[in-house]
Scaffold this motif. Structure first.
Motif, PDB file in Angstrom:
ATOM      1  N   ASN A 154       0.832  -1.201   0.000  1.00 22.48           N
ATOM      2  CA  ASN A 154       0.000   0.000   0.000  1.00 22.48           C
ATOM      3  C   ASN A 154       0.869   1.254   0.000  1.00 22.48           C
ATOM      4  O   ASN A 154       1.716   1.444   0.874  1.00 22.48           O
ATOM      5  CB  ASN A 154      -0.915  -0.012   1.228  1.00 22.48           C
ATOM      6  N   VAL A 155       0.670   2.121  -0.997  1.00 26.39           N
ATOM      7  CA  VAL A 155       1.448   3.352  -1.084  1.00 26.39           C
ATOM      8  C   VAL A 155       0.572   4.601  -1.031  1.00 26.39           C
ATOM      9  O   VAL A 155       1.088   5.711  -0.866  1.00 26.39           O
ATOM     10  CB  VAL A 155       2.296   3.390  -2.381  1.00 26.39           C
ATOM     11  N   MET A 156      -0.758   4.424  -1.149  1.00 23.39           N
ATOM     12  CA  MET A 156      -1.623   5.601  -1.203  1.00 23.39           C
ATOM     13  C   MET A 156      -3.041   5.198  -0.784  1.00 23.39           C
ATOM     14  O   MET A 156      -3.492   4.093  -1.072  1.00 23.39           O
ATOM     15  CB  MET A 156      -1.640   6.192  -2.615  1.00 23.39           C
ATOM     16  N   VAL A 157      -3.721   6.114  -0.083  1.00 20.71           N
ATOM     17  CA  VAL A 157      -5.105   5.889   0.338  1.00 20.71           C
ATOM     18  C   VAL A 157      -5.965   7.011  -0.222  1.00 20.71           C
ATOM     19  O   VAL A 157      -5.617   8.188  -0.097  1.00 20.71           O
ATOM     20  CB  VAL A 157      -5.228   5.839   1.875  1.00 20.71           C
ATOM     21  N   LEU A 158      -7.078   6.644  -0.843  1.00 20.60           N
ATOM     22  CA  LEU A 158      -7.987   7.610  -1.442  1.00 20.60           C
ATOM     23  C   LEU A 158      -9.351   7.532  -0.771  1.00 20.60           C
ATOM     24  O   LEU A 158      -9.800   6.455  -0.378  1.00 20.60           O
ATOM     25  CB  LEU A 158      -8.160   7.346  -2.945  1.00 20.60           C
ATOM     26  N   LEU A 159      -9.994   8.687  -0.652  1.00 18.22           N
ATOM     27  CA  LEU A 159     -11.375   8.760  -0.187  1.00 18.22           C
ATOM     28  C   LEU A 159     -12.259   8.931  -1.415  1.00 18.22           C
ATOM     29  O   LEU A 159     -12.276  10.002  -2.034  1.00 18.22           O
ATOM     30  CB  LEU A 159     -11.566   9.936   0.769  1.00 18.22           C
ATOM     31  N   PRO A 160     -13.000   7.889  -1.817  1.00 22.07           N
ATOM     32  CA  PRO A 160     -13.818   7.996  -3.032  1.00 22.07           C
ATOM     33  C   PRO A 160     -14.972   8.972  -2.839  1.00 22.07           C
ATOM     34  O   PRO A 160     -15.464   9.159  -1.725  1.00 22.07           O
ATOM     35  CB  PRO A 160     -14.322   6.564  -3.240  1.00 22.07           C
ATOM     36  N   LYS A 161     -15.409   9.552  -3.941  1.00 21.83           N
ATOM     37  CA  LYS A 161     -16.532  10.494  -3.894  1.00 21.83           C
ATOM     38  C   LYS A 161     -17.843   9.717  -3.942  1.00 21.83           C
ATOM     39  O   LYS A 161     -18.525   9.662  -4.963  1.00 21.83           O
ATOM     40  CB  LYS A 161     -16.437  11.488  -5.065  1.00 21.83           C
ATOM     41  N   ARG A 162     -18.160   9.101  -2.817  1.00 19.95           N
ATOM     42  CA  ARG A 162     -19.404   8.366  -2.663  1.00 19.95           C
ATOM     43  C   ARG A 162     -20.132   8.908  -1.445  1.00 19.95           C
ATOM     44  O   ARG A 162     -19.518   9.542  -0.583  1.00 19.95           O
ATOM     45  CB  ARG A 162     -19.139   6.870  -2.480  1.00 19.95           C
ATOM     46  N   PRO A 163     -21.444   8.663  -1.323  1.00 17.34           N
ATOM     47  CA  PRO A 163     -22.190   9.155  -0.160  1.00 17.34           C
ATOM     48  C   PRO A 163     -21.654   8.556   1.142  1.00 17.34           C
ATOM     49  O   PRO A 163     -21.250   7.395   1.192  1.00 17.34           O
ATOM     50  CB  PRO A 163     -23.625   8.690  -0.433  1.00 17.34           C
TER      51      PRO A 163
END
Length: 311
Positions: free
Chosen positions: A212-221
């Motif tokens: 794991n090199v990166m964490v994203l917060l998806p644009k979901r409700p």
């Protein structure tokens, strides 16, 4: 002297009448007050929660953890924390000089094979015309069958060479596509629109495949995952409304977030992660997922909340 006793005789009657009226008025007010008590109690009962639970704000599907498909050294880090990214956007690139060189060679081989194929195919129309002329001349007696056979063999040889060239071009194309796919493994792309929340690599650092090199917060409700104690489980159902408060914020009775609706209830029991009784041991809970009726303005993923379920 006779008038005084007459007026004094009226006073007791007036006093009794006044007392009676006051008594009636008091009874009437008492009845009204008594009738208001059940209504107020009923309203209080309807406003009281049927179940309460601790919960945590989350995003449907959870955060996205990105990992490279191959090991290597980070050549370019193309985003920073807090940045918005779009689906397919390259966020990190590994050093791939060898892959680029192999891809360039494969591209040249593919182009050479295509040129060879076109050259072989270009000869076929002329050879077909030559064969047709010899066949026509042979019918007129102006040529012998040997000339016809030689023209037919030349056409067959050219067709065979064209078929071989076509196969070679197809192999070269597949090799180029394969190497291009391998080179793309050196690129890390955002799988969907999201916000970069954490980066654990930098230019020049070595990373491992699957690391794991990166964490994203998806644009979901945003949703709420509430841990409902087993004693409250029979009281909740899908479609039930609930109020959500930040855990320990001290705003009792004043919802900080929009109301939420129970979307689904887990069919299995689990061990609580947000609530634990050290004296009684692990608490058995059922997870309930709630969706906000309106997008919350100040909610953050991972925030602890208290959920009150209402009929």
């Amino acid at each position: 002297m006779n008038r005084v006793p007459s007026s004094l005789g009226i006073l007791p009657g007036l006093t009794l009448l006044t007392a009676a009226l006051l008594a009636l008025g008091g009874c009437s007010r008492g009845k009204e007050s008594a009738s208001l008590i059940p209504a107020a109690a009923a309203q209080t009962r309807s406003a009281s929660p049927v179940a309460v639970a601790r919960g945590k704000i989350d995003v449907e599907g959870g955060l996205l953890e990105l990992a490279p498909a191959t090991s290597g050294v980070v050549q370019q880090l193309l985003v920073k924390e807090g940045q918005q990214v779009q689906k397919g956007q390259v966020v990190l690139r590994l050093a791939d000089e060898a892959a680029k060189a192999d891809l360039a060679v494969a591209d040249s081989e593919s182009q050479l094979a295509q040129t060879k194929l076109k050259t072989r195919q270009a000869r076929l129309p002329a050879l077909k015309s030559t064969l047709a002329r010899w066949q026509a001349a042979a019918k007129e007696g102006a040529a012998d069958l040997q000339n016809v056979d030689e023209a037919a063999q030349a056409l067959r040889d050219a067709q065979a060479e064209a078929e071989i060239a076509a196969a070679e071009a197809q192999v070269a194309k597949h090799r180029f596509e394969q190497l291009r796919a391998l080179q793309q493994r050196h690129e890390l792309r955002a799988p969907e629109a999201a916000t970069v929340v954490r980066i654990s690599a930098h230019a020049g650092s070595a990373v491992q495949s699957g690391g794991n090199v990166m964490v994203l917060l998806p644009k979901r409700p945003l949703i709420v995952r509430a841990e409902v104690n087993e004693s409250f489980v029979p009281a909740i159902r899908e479609g039930m409304k609930a109020t959500v408060l930040a855990d320990g914020d001290g705003t009792a009775g004043k919802p900080e977030f929009p109301t939420a609706t129970v979307q689904r209830i887990s069919p299995i029991y689990g061990t609580a992660r947000l609530q634990d009784d050290t004296q009684r041991g692990p608490v058995r809970v059922v997870e309930s997922v709630l969706v906000f009726d309106q997008p919350p303005a100040n909610a953050k993923v991972g925030q602890n909340v208290r959920v009150s379920f209402h009929e």
